[in-house]
Design an enzyme around this catalytic site. Structure first.
Site, mmCIF file in Angstrom:
data_model
loop_
_atom_site.group_PDB
_atom_site.id
_atom_site.type_symbol
_atom_site.label_atom_id
_atom_site.label_comp_id
_atom_site.label_asym_id
_atom_site.label_seq_id
_atom_site.Cartn_x
_atom_site.Cartn_y
_atom_site.Cartn_z
ATOM 1 N N HIS A 1 1.391 8.223 -30.668
ATOM 2 C CA HIS A 1 1.416 9.557 -31.261
ATOM 3 C C HIS A 1 2.469 10.418 -30.565
ATOM 4 O O HIS A 1 3.004 10.053 -29.526
ATOM 5 C CB HIS A 1 0.047 10.239 -31.144
ATOM 6 C CG HIS A 1 -0.963 9.716 -32.114
ATOM 7 N ND1 HIS A 1 -1.737 8.600 -31.851
ATOM 8 C CD2 HIS A 1 -1.317 10.127 -33.360
ATOM 9 C CE1 HIS A 1 -2.536 8.366 -32.889
ATOM 10 N NE2 HIS A 1 -2.292 9.276 -33.814
ATOM 11 N N LYS B 1 0.025 15.404 -28.391
ATOM 12 C CA LYS B 1 -1.383 15.018 -28.562
ATOM 13 C C LYS B 1 -2.087 15.017 -27.210
ATOM 14 O O LYS B 1 -1.571 14.469 -26.234
ATOM 15 C CB LYS B 1 -1.483 13.641 -29.222
ATOM 16 C CG LYS B 1 -2.908 13.256 -29.606
ATOM 17 C CD LYS B 1 -2.913 12.046 -30.512
ATOM 18 C CE LYS B 1 -4.325 11.636 -30.908
ATOM 19 N NZ LYS B 1 -5.056 12.715 -31.603
#
Length: 261
Positions: free
Chosen positions: A150, A154
């Site tokens: 990600h 995040k």
């Protein structure tokens, strides 16, 4: 009054919040009736999509048929209680929820519809089904590793989707994930334990979301992969869940229920 369901988006200033607002506005399937952000946010009082951003969720929820919530665990628990009080469908895309949060969400689901999923996309939910089926077919001689990537912003790891995949694999094996989870390897860890389900997390750049489920046997590997290149897939799924919830009875559901899978 329009028959289209009224939607409130929480976390309005965040990237996902802004995407949700845009998706609701452009859908032709729902109305944006409220936008909520955290107290002290620069967005409070700002006009967006024809509504004024507020830090009073109960006032906003009172006008709505559904709330879409991709925020933080503590905020989501608060919103769940308020959405239940307002009898709104509560769509939860928040990740990083722990057992104490889940217990409070389950209590709220006695009074209202809650759709909770670590990932709202159709493709990921198909991947969940495939992962469970493959795990059912292969014994513990096949090591299972879940690798996810990600963007750099995040804050939780493994991702909610990775944990969902782990749960699916564990269910296929007939075990509890908490008993076989192996994550955060570092240093001299010793040999892998037979039957464990491993997790690895990559963070960097603007990666929307990538998930690989690897079944590694002697001399061969099976890799099932999902790549997300546009986070609107999550917003579209969340809106679908909000609309689906209008005809459901109070209770806790997931995207497999929404998609009829």
């Amino acid at each position: 009054m329009s028959e289209l369901p009224g939607i409130v988006v929480t976390g309005a200033s965040g990237r996902m919040g802004q995407m949700l607002i845009k998706t609701v506005q452009e859908s032709g399937k729902a109305r944006l009736v409220g936008a909520v952000d955290r107290p002290g946010s620069d967005w409070i009082g700002r006009e967006i999509g024809g509504v004024t951003v507020t830090d009073d969720p109960l006032e906003a929820f009172a006008k709505a048929q559904a709330v879409i919530d991709f925020t933080t665990p503590d905020a989501t628990v608060k919103f769940a209680a308020l959405a239940a009080q307002a009898r709104c469908t509560h769509v939860i895309g928040t990740t990083g929820l722990e057992e104490a949060h889940l217990q409070k969400i389950a209590a709220a689901a006695r009074h209202a519809v809650i759709v909770r999923a670590g990932n709202m996309s159709l493709g990921v939910n198909l991947l969940l089904g495939l992962t469970r089926k493959v795990a059912e077919a292969l014994d513990a001689d096949w090591d299972i590793e879940i690798v996810e990537a990600h963007h750099r912003h995040k804050v939780d790891a493994p991702s909610g989707t990775a944990l969902m995949l782990g749960e699916a694999a564990a269910a296929g094996r007939g075990v509890a994930l908490k008993d076989v989870r192996d994550s955060g390897r570092d240093g001299i860890t010793g040999a892998r334990t037979r039957g464990d389900i491993g997790f690895s997390a990559i963070r960097g750049g603007d990666v929307v979301g990538e998930h690989d489920v690897i079944f590694a046997g002697e001399g061969e590997r099976i890799v099932i992969r999902h790549l997300a290149t546009d986070r609107t897939i999550f917003a579209r799924g969340a809106l679908k869940a909000a609309i689906w919830g209008q005809t459901a009875k109070p209770g806790e559901y997931d995207m497999l229920d929404v998609l009829g899978l």
